[in-house]
Design a protein around this motif. Structure first.
Motif, PDB file in Angstrom:
ATOM      1  N   ALA A 187      -8.560 -33.910 -79.322  1.00  0.00           N
ATOM      2  CA  ALA A 187      -9.139 -35.127 -78.742  1.00  0.00           C
ATOM      3  C   ALA A 187      -9.058 -35.134 -77.222  1.00  0.00           C
ATOM      4  CB  ALA A 187      -8.427 -36.363 -79.315  1.00  0.00           C
ATOM      5  N   THR A 188      -8.118 -34.405 -76.635  1.00  0.00           N
ATOM      6  CA  THR A 188      -7.917 -34.471 -75.180  1.00  0.00           C
ATOM      7  C   THR A 188      -8.000 -33.134 -74.478  1.00  0.00           C
ATOM      8  OG1 THR A 188      -5.519 -34.256 -75.488  1.00  0.00           O
ATOM      9  CG2 THR A 188      -6.434 -36.497 -75.468  1.00  0.00           C
ATOM     10  N   ALA A 189      -8.106 -32.032 -75.215  1.00  0.00           N
ATOM     11  CA  ALA A 189      -8.003 -30.701 -74.598  1.00  0.00           C
ATOM     12  C   ALA A 189      -9.074 -30.459 -73.546  1.00  0.00           C
ATOM     13  CB  ALA A 189      -8.082 -29.629 -75.683  1.00  0.00           C
ATOM     14  N   LEU A 190     -10.258 -31.026 -73.699  1.00  0.00           N
ATOM     15  CA  LEU A 190     -11.352 -30.782 -72.761  1.00  0.00           C
ATOM     16  C   LEU A 190     -11.721 -32.026 -71.957  1.00  0.00           C
ATOM     17  CD1 LEU A 190     -13.763 -28.505 -74.869  1.00  0.00           C
ATOM     18  CD2 LEU A 190     -12.050 -27.827 -73.183  1.00  0.00           C
ATOM     19  N   ASN A 191     -10.834 -32.970 -71.875  1.00  0.00           N
ATOM     20  CA  ASN A 191     -11.150 -34.188 -71.122  1.00  0.00           C
ATOM     21  C   ASN A 191     -11.154 -33.963 -69.618  1.00  0.00           C
ATOM     22  OD1 ASN A 191     -11.469 -35.672 -73.417  1.00  0.00           O
ATOM     23  ND2 ASN A 191      -9.449 -36.670 -73.343  1.00  0.00           N
ATOM     24  N   ASP A 192     -10.252 -33.129 -69.123  1.00  0.00           N
ATOM     25  CA  ASP A 192     -10.067 -32.973 -67.674  1.00  0.00           C
ATOM     26  C   ASP A 192     -10.793 -31.740 -67.167  1.00  0.00           C
ATOM     27  OD1 ASP A 192      -8.395 -35.203 -67.698  1.00  0.00           O
ATOM     28  OD2 ASP A 192      -6.636 -33.958 -68.159  1.00  0.00           O
ATOM     29  N   PRO A 193     -11.139 -31.724 -65.860  1.00  0.00           N
ATOM     30  CA  PRO A 193     -11.760 -30.525 -65.273  1.00  0.00           C
ATOM     31  C   PRO A 193     -10.783 -29.343 -65.277  1.00  0.00           C
ATOM     32  CG  PRO A 193     -12.036 -32.459 -63.859  1.00  0.00           C
ATOM     33  CD  PRO A 193     -11.044 -32.828 -64.906  1.00  0.00           C
ATOM     34  N   TYR A 194     -11.365 -28.157 -65.204  1.00  0.00           N
ATOM     35  CA  TYR A 194     -10.618 -26.908 -65.093  1.00  0.00           C
ATOM     36  C   TYR A 194      -9.656 -26.721 -66.275  1.00  0.00           C
ATOM     37  CZ  TYR A 194     -12.533 -27.418 -60.436  1.00  0.00           C
ATOM     38  OH  TYR A 194     -13.401 -27.605 -59.395  1.00  0.00           O
ATOM     39  N   ARG A 195     -10.153 -27.025 -67.449  1.00  0.00           N
ATOM     40  CA  ARG A 195      -9.419 -26.795 -68.679  1.00  0.00           C
ATOM     41  C   ARG A 195     -10.244 -25.884 -69.576  1.00  0.00           C
ATOM     42  NH1 ARG A 195      -6.276 -28.511 -65.760  1.00  0.00           N
ATOM     43  NH2 ARG A 195      -4.829 -30.275 -65.988  1.00  0.00           N
ATOM     44  N   VAL A 196      -9.555 -25.053 -70.365  1.00  0.00           N
ATOM     45  CA  VAL A 196     -10.246 -24.139 -71.263  1.00  0.00           C
ATOM     46  C   VAL A 196      -9.467 -24.056 -72.577  1.00  0.00           C
ATOM     47  CG1 VAL A 196      -9.059 -22.078 -70.377  1.00  0.00           C
ATOM     48  CG2 VAL A 196     -11.266 -21.842 -71.546  1.00  0.00           C
ATOM     49  N   VAL A 197     -10.202 -24.051 -73.672  1.00  0.00           N
ATOM     50  CA  VAL A 197      -9.639 -23.808 -74.992  1.00  0.00           C
ATOM     51  C   VAL A 197     -10.008 -22.385 -75.387  1.00  0.00           C
ATOM     52  CG1 VAL A 197      -9.698 -24.458 -77.430  1.00  0.00           C
ATOM     53  CG2 VAL A 197      -9.734 -26.229 -75.663  1.00  0.00           C
ATOM     54  N   LEU A 198      -9.031 -21.604 -75.831  1.00  0.00           N
ATOM     55  CA  LEU A 198      -9.255 -20.202 -76.198  1.00  0.00           C
ATOM     56  C   LEU A 198      -9.075 -20.025 -77.696  1.00  0.00           C
ATOM     57  CD1 LEU A 198      -7.269 -18.301 -73.406  1.00  0.00           C
ATOM     58  CD2 LEU A 198      -9.710 -18.839 -73.440  1.00  0.00           C
ATOM     59  N   SER A 199      -9.764 -19.038 -78.230  1.00  0.00           N
ATOM     60  CA  SER A 199      -9.504 -18.647 -79.610  1.00  0.00           C
ATOM     61  C   SER A 199      -8.287 -17.735 -79.645  1.00  0.00           C
ATOM     62  CB  SER A 199     -10.714 -17.933 -80.203  1.00  0.00           C
ATOM     63  OG  SER A 199     -10.846 -16.634 -79.642  1.00  0.00           O
ATOM     64  N   ALA A 200      -7.732 -17.564 -80.838  1.00  0.00           N
ATOM     65  CA  ALA A 200      -6.537 -16.714 -80.968  1.00  0.00           C
ATOM     66  C   ALA A 200      -6.837 -15.281 -80.550  1.00  0.00           C
ATOM     67  CB  ALA A 200      -6.036 -16.766 -82.408  1.00  0.00           C
ATOM     68  N   LYS A 201      -8.059 -14.819 -80.815  1.00  0.00           N
ATOM     69  CA  LYS A 201      -8.433 -13.457 -80.424  1.00  0.00           C
ATOM     70  C   LYS A 201      -8.414 -13.303 -78.915  1.00  0.00           C
ATOM     71  CE  LYS A 201     -12.181 -10.098 -80.860  1.00  0.00           C
ATOM     72  NZ  LYS A 201     -13.529  -9.837 -81.452  1.00  0.00           N
ATOM     73  N   GLU A 202      -8.905 -14.313 -78.185  1.00  0.00           N
ATOM     74  CA  GLU A 202      -8.903 -14.242 -76.726  1.00  0.00           C
ATOM     75  C   GLU A 202      -7.476 -14.290 -76.178  1.00  0.00           C
ATOM     76  OE1 GLU A 202     -12.518 -14.444 -74.629  1.00  0.00           O
ATOM     77  OE2 GLU A 202     -11.773 -13.044 -76.130  1.00  0.00           O
ATOM     78  N   VAL A 203      -6.622 -15.075 -76.798  1.00  0.00           N
ATOM     79  CA  VAL A 203      -5.231 -15.144 -76.342  1.00  0.00           C
ATOM     80  C   VAL A 203      -4.576 -13.778 -76.449  1.00  0.00           C
ATOM     81  CG1 VAL A 203      -2.960 -16.105 -76.881  1.00  0.00           C
ATOM     82  CG2 VAL A 203      -4.965 -17.597 -76.824  1.00  0.00           C
ATOM     83  N   ARG A 204      -4.786 -13.105 -77.575  1.00  0.00           N
ATOM     84  CA  ARG A 204      -4.197 -11.765 -77.734  1.00  0.00           C
ATOM     85  C   ARG A 204      -4.792 -10.790 -76.724  1.00  0.00           C
ATOM     86  NH1 ARG A 204      -4.936 -13.190 -83.179  1.00  0.00           N
ATOM     87  NH2 ARG A 204      -6.864 -11.962 -83.253  1.00  0.00           N
ATOM     88  N   GLN A 205      -6.092 -10.908 -76.466  1.00  0.00           N
ATOM     89  CA  GLN A 205      -6.731  -9.989 -75.531  1.00  0.00           C
ATOM     90  C   GLN A 205      -6.254 -10.234 -74.100  1.00  0.00           C
ATOM     91  OE1 GLN A 205     -10.994 -10.317 -75.402  1.00  0.00           O
ATOM     92  NE2 GLN A 205     -11.267  -8.389 -74.332  1.00  0.00           N
ATOM     93  N   PHE A 206      -6.103 -11.498 -73.719  1.00  0.00           N
ATOM     94  CA  PHE A 206      -5.749 -11.815 -72.340  1.00  0.00           C
ATOM     95  C   PHE A 206      -4.253 -11.675 -72.058  1.00  0.00           C
ATOM     96  CE2 PHE A 206      -9.529 -14.994 -72.044  1.00  0.00           C
ATOM     97  CZ  PHE A 206     -10.412 -13.929 -72.033  1.00  0.00           C
ATOM     98  N   PHE A 207      -3.423 -12.135 -73.011  1.00  0.00           N
ATOM     99  CA  PHE A 207      -1.995 -12.265 -72.712  1.00  0.00           C
ATOM    100  C   PHE A 207      -1.100 -11.416 -73.606  1.00  0.00           C
ATOM    101  CE2 PHE A 207      -4.018 -16.523 -72.029  1.00  0.00           C
ATOM    102  CZ  PHE A 207      -4.051 -16.460 -70.643  1.00  0.00           C
ATOM    103  N   GLY A 208      -1.681 -10.685 -74.547  1.00  0.00           N
ATOM    104  CA  GLY A 208      -0.853  -9.892 -75.433  1.00  0.00           C
ATOM    105  C   GLY A 208      -0.387 -10.704 -76.630  1.00  0.00           C
ATOM    106  N   ASN A 209       0.591 -10.191 -77.314  1.00  0.00           N
ATOM    107  CA  ASN A 209       1.094 -10.829 -78.536  1.00  0.00           C
ATOM    108  C   ASN A 209       2.093 -11.929 -78.199  1.00  0.00           C
ATOM    109  OD1 ASN A 209      -0.402  -9.207 -80.319  1.00  0.00           O
ATOM    110  ND2 ASN A 209       1.100  -7.557 -80.112  1.00  0.00           N
ATOM    111  N   ILE A 210       1.568 -13.056 -77.733  1.00  0.00           N
ATOM    112  CA  ILE A 210       2.403 -14.223 -77.472  1.00  0.00           C
ATOM    113  C   ILE A 210       1.984 -15.332 -78.428  1.00  0.00           C
ATOM    114  CG2 ILE A 210       2.681 -13.582 -75.051  1.00  0.00           C
ATOM    115  CD1 ILE A 210       0.732 -15.836 -74.346  1.00  0.00           C
ATOM    116  N   SER A 211       2.806 -16.301 -78.587  1.00  0.00           N
ATOM    117  CA  SER A 211       2.490 -17.403 -79.489  1.00  0.00           C
ATOM    118  C   SER A 211       1.466 -18.322 -78.825  1.00  0.00           C
ATOM    119  CB  SER A 211       3.755 -18.190 -79.815  1.00  0.00           C
ATOM    120  OG  SER A 211       4.238 -18.844 -78.656  1.00  0.00           O
TER     121      SER A 211
END
Length: 863
Positions: free
Chosen positions: A151-175
């Motif tokens: 409900a609030t993740a995209l309310n503010d400017p300069y915010r991004v929601v990532l898929s789990a695949k993108e998280v692994r690609q960008f940051f490695g195996n983190i939670s």
């Protein structure tokens, strides 16, 4: 009893290995074809079928039916302000606006001593995974949230929601929780820093909305980026601007669409038309019903029926997005639904051909088992038991064919990778195995019932005397009919393959009105500020003859449309495609002028170069008459950044007329085209010099181009396209159809020849003693060969008589889809018919020669 039947079936198949192999191979081809087409169809029909409430999800699309357009034009892109306006005004649904892009992604390292990671957001063949959207998007499409609040993740400017695949690609195996708050930088027209505000699980079902990065819509509403993303422009449309609607329960499509005209009338600027000239007379109304000054209006009569608006919005169901090619976009891949139906038909025909082939071969082979059947009946076997025995043998063969089909399906799919939809792979699921089991049983029943019924009906007395084959003679017409059917299908595929290939050769080799060879294009992705610097550097590379910057190629999927008004006697208007280009455009593409001159580089006045069709639509009888005539571009347009041109309607002058050229595919008529100079151009085209057109020389030139590109755009991936390949891509459906027809033709001919061989074996066995008597009476081998082969030519001739008009009817309708098409002369049908006769003759000759040279003593010694 059943165990005994299975042992007998296996022993008989082993004894007649050649016939068994032919039967198994023929059925395996048919089953494999059905299985692959089932996988393709199931894959394509599964797209976006998993969304909760998917039957209430629609896309905002528009149609345009202007008077000067050839039929209706469709579009999935909408003006930037439309979706937010609908969000505010529309009742009964939720709207989500998003704009797709393909930027470079940079992930800053947590440790300052480590370099930042850089990712290409999309390859040349992959849809852009990055979208800019608002919170309503996650109300329409349901995701499993691993971190963050939908409900609030995209309310503010300069915010991004990532898929789990993108998280692994960008940051490695983190939670997912550890990814929250991390920074990702998106480099597009501008640099967009964004901080992770949510993580969602990736969808594992097939979808056209395979996005993985969701940037908040409020980010691009900042002053620096509003203009780049066309958020305030009603009269110019970014190709990636979309609107998705989810209807409330109980709300109908008609209730929503009825609101569109009022909302558009309230917010959308009125279309600009002819303007009054300062100090001069008012322009006369345009159109065929205009009343000349001083003329009296006609008496009032019955009112004409209300005209459909030239531009109107409508709703496209989510289930239609994957199949409707009228509404193209930047992210989805449209499948051709008629092609899927055609594939289903081909699968059915191939399976029928395989079954017919099995029936013919099984019947011919059964003649060698008549004494066995007679003995079984004498010993007390009932007809039902004999039928079950023969059906059991057929089931064994079909089961072996199904096993072979499972083994060869994956290699065949890899071999036919060009015809497989991206992402399709073969994994034997429960649905696949159930389909295979069902088609195995149906095939066994279709293929085995008739031979079992015929052979079980033989009288035991005749069977034991060796005279049972006389009972099968009345059914020769049925066997001939099956062969007629097989060769009719084969001839349809042969004729279709030739005609489709002929039309494809025509569209790829006809004179399009411009040069297409040795031209390479690449896109700077909107970064026009440095495009001219890059173009100047490219001009210095040896092997490059010409360089041009432009917005569109001469022939492209789409050219931006706009109304052009000539304030002449009739105030003629032409709805024309617009091509922005530099002054080298005509030389590079070899487009000749028939009147006037090229436009000049300037940023203060508009000089238009039009084609002959547009000149005629503006009312000029000769191209020369259009020169120096004033024309208004009547649609407001965002001026190119860096340009001092005022907003439209743009008053300009026609300075040149070029020869007509095909700006779209040959499915459509030549349409009006207007070309004009624009300094803000980001697509670059180069023409290779004659000495650099050999593969090795061209590769060396392109390697140097890549170095210059990487120096200018270090964060962008270098990719290029040859112009002739881009033209060929306009006919991908035709190329796929040609390949599929060719493949189906080969399979159909192979199976038909097997069936014809079975019929030849059957006939030679029935006439074995007749041939022996004829040889004893002095008949030569040539005479017997002619007797046996001529008996098989009339089914092929009859098949040609049936196939020729049917093929002409369907191919004529297919060719009607092309405005410019090849002819289908009569000799094509003659050559295809002759080819079928030769194929049949060669097939029958094997068995005919074998029967003709056989020693007659072997046939007569039992008499």
């Amino acid at each position: 009893m059943l165990k005994n039947y299975w042992f007998i079936a296996i022993r008989k198949l082993w004894k007649h290995k050649v016939h068994a192999a032919i039967n198994v191979f023929g059925l395996a081809i048919g089953i494999t074809s059905c299985l692959i087409i089932f996988l393709i169809t199931r894959f394509e029909l599964s797209f976006d079928r998993f969304h909760p409430g998917g039957d209430r999800i629609y896309r905002l699309v528009h149609r345009h039916n202007g008077e000067n357009l050839h039929g209706e034009h469709f579009g999935a892109a909408i003006p930037g302000p439309l979706a937010p306006t609908m969000q505010k005004e529309l009742t009964g649904c939720t709207v989500s606006a998003f704009l797709t892009s393909s930027p470079t992604i940079i992930v800053p390292a947590g440790d300052p001593r480590q370099p930042a990671k850089q990712f290409e957001a999309a390859s040349q063949d992959e849809a852009a995974p990055v979208i800019i959207t608002d919170p309503q998007y996650f109300r329409i499409f349901q995701y499993k949230w691993l971190a963050g609040n939908p409900a609030t993740a995209l309310n503010d400017p300069y915010r991004v929601v990532l898929s789990a695949k993108e998280v692994r690609q960008f940051f490695g195996n983190i939670s997912p929780a550890d990814a929250m708050g991390r920074e990702v930088i998106y480099v597009d027209r501008d640099t967009i820093p964004a901080y992770v505000s949510g993580v969602v699980a990736d969808w594992d079902q097939n979808t056209d909305f395979a996005f993985r990065d969701f940037i908040s819509y409020s980010t691009v509403r900042t002053a620096a980026m509003r203009k780049d993303y066309l958020l305030d422009e009603w009269n110019i449309v970014g190709t990636s601007s979309q609107g998705i609607v989810m209807l409330d329960k109980g709300t109908t499509v008609a209730q929503v669409e009825r609101q569109f005209p009022g909302i558009l009338q309230k917010y959308q600027p009125a279309p600009r038309g002819p303007r009054a000239m300062p100090g001069g007379p008012q322009p006369a109304p345009a159109g065929p019903n205009a009343i000349p000054p001083g003329a009296r209006p006609a008496p009032a009569g019955p009112k004409p029926p209300p005209r459909k608006p030239r531009n109107f919005l409508t709703l496209q169901p989510l289930a239609d997005v994957h199949f409707n090619e009228d509404y193209t976009d930047d992210y989805s891949r449209q499948a051709h639904l008629p092609t899927l139906y055609g594939l289903m038909g081909i699968a059915v025909f191939i399976l029928l051909l395989a079954v017919i082939n099995f029936v013919n071969l099984s019947t011919a082979q059964s003649l060698q088992r008549t004494k066995e059947v007679g003995i079984r009946k004498v010993l007390g076997s009932r007809r039902k038991q004999i039928v079950f025995q023969f059906l059991g043998e057929t089931l064994v063969l079909t089961f072996l064919a199904a096993i072979l089909s499972l083994l060869i399906t994956a290699p065949v799919m890899r071999l036919l990778d060009a015809y497989m939809p991206p992402g399709l792979s073969f994994h034997p699921s429960i649905a696949t195995l159930l389909f295979l089991a069902g088609i195995t049983v149906v095939t066994a029943l279709l293929a085995g019932w008739y031979p079992a019924k015929v052979i079980s009906a033989l009288l035991p007395v005749l069977s034991l005397k060796g005279q049972a084959t006389r009972d099968l003679k009345p059914n020769r017409l049925l066997h001939r009919g099956l062969i007629v059917f097989q060769f009719t299908i084969s001839l349809l595929f042969i004729i279709g393959t030739v005609v489709v290939a002929r039309q494809l050769h025509y569209v790829l080799n006809t004179d399009l009105g411009f040069d297409k060879d040795a031209i390479v294009t690449f896109d700077t992705d909107g970064q026009f500020e440095s495009a001219e610097v890059l173009a100047q550097q490219l001009r210095e590379i040896p092997g490059i003859a010409l360089v041009s910057r432009n917005e569109n190629m001469p022939q492209d999927v789409f050219h931006g449309m706009g109304p052009f008004i000539y304030h002449g006697p009739q105030n003629d208007t032409a709805m024309a495609g617009c091509i922005r280009a530099d002054t080298d455009y005509f030389r590079l593409f070899g487009i000749p002028l028939v009147a006037g001159r090229n436009f000049e580089a300037n940023d203060s006045v508009y000089e238009y170069v039009i084609n002959e069709t547009m000149a005629r639509q503006l009312g000029f009888r000769r191209p020369q008459d259009a020169i120096d005539q004033p024309v208004d571009y009547g649609m407001g347009r965002l001026p190119p950044p860096g340009s001092q041109m005022a907003r439209g309607p743009f008053k300009g002058t026609i300075v040149g007329v070029v020869r007509d050229f095909h700006s779209t595919s040959l499915h459509e008529v030549i349409s009006p085209i207007c070309l004009f100079y624009d300094p803000a151009l980001y697509e670059i085209s180069i023409r290779l010099a004659p000495a650099a057109r050999q593969p090795e020389a061209a590769a060396a030139v392109l390697a140097r181009v890549k170095k210059v590109w990487q120096a200018t755009y270090p964060h962008d991936k270098f990719s290029y396209t040859f112009f002739d390949d881009k033209i060929a891509s306009l006919y991908q459906q035709e190329q796929r159809l040609s390949g599929l027809m060719r493949l189906a033709m080969i399979i159909a001919i192979a199976i038909s020849c097997m069936g014809l061989l079975g019929l030849a074996t059957f006939a030679a066995e029935q006439r074995r003693k007749e041939i022996g008597i004829r040889k004893v009476m002095g008949a030569t081998v040539v005479r017997i060969f002619r007797m046996l082969t001529m008996d098989f030519l009339w089914p092929v001739a009859l098949a040609f008589v049936i196939a020729a008009p049917v093929a002409w009817y369907f191919l004529h309708g297919w060719l009607e889809g092309f405005v410019y098409r090849t002819t289908v002369p009569w000799w094509i049908f003659g050559i295809c018919g002759l080819a079928a006769v030769v194929i049949a003759l060669l097939t029958v000759s094997v068995q005919a020669i074998k029967a003709a040279i056989k020693n007659p003593v072997e046939a007569l010694r039992s008499e």
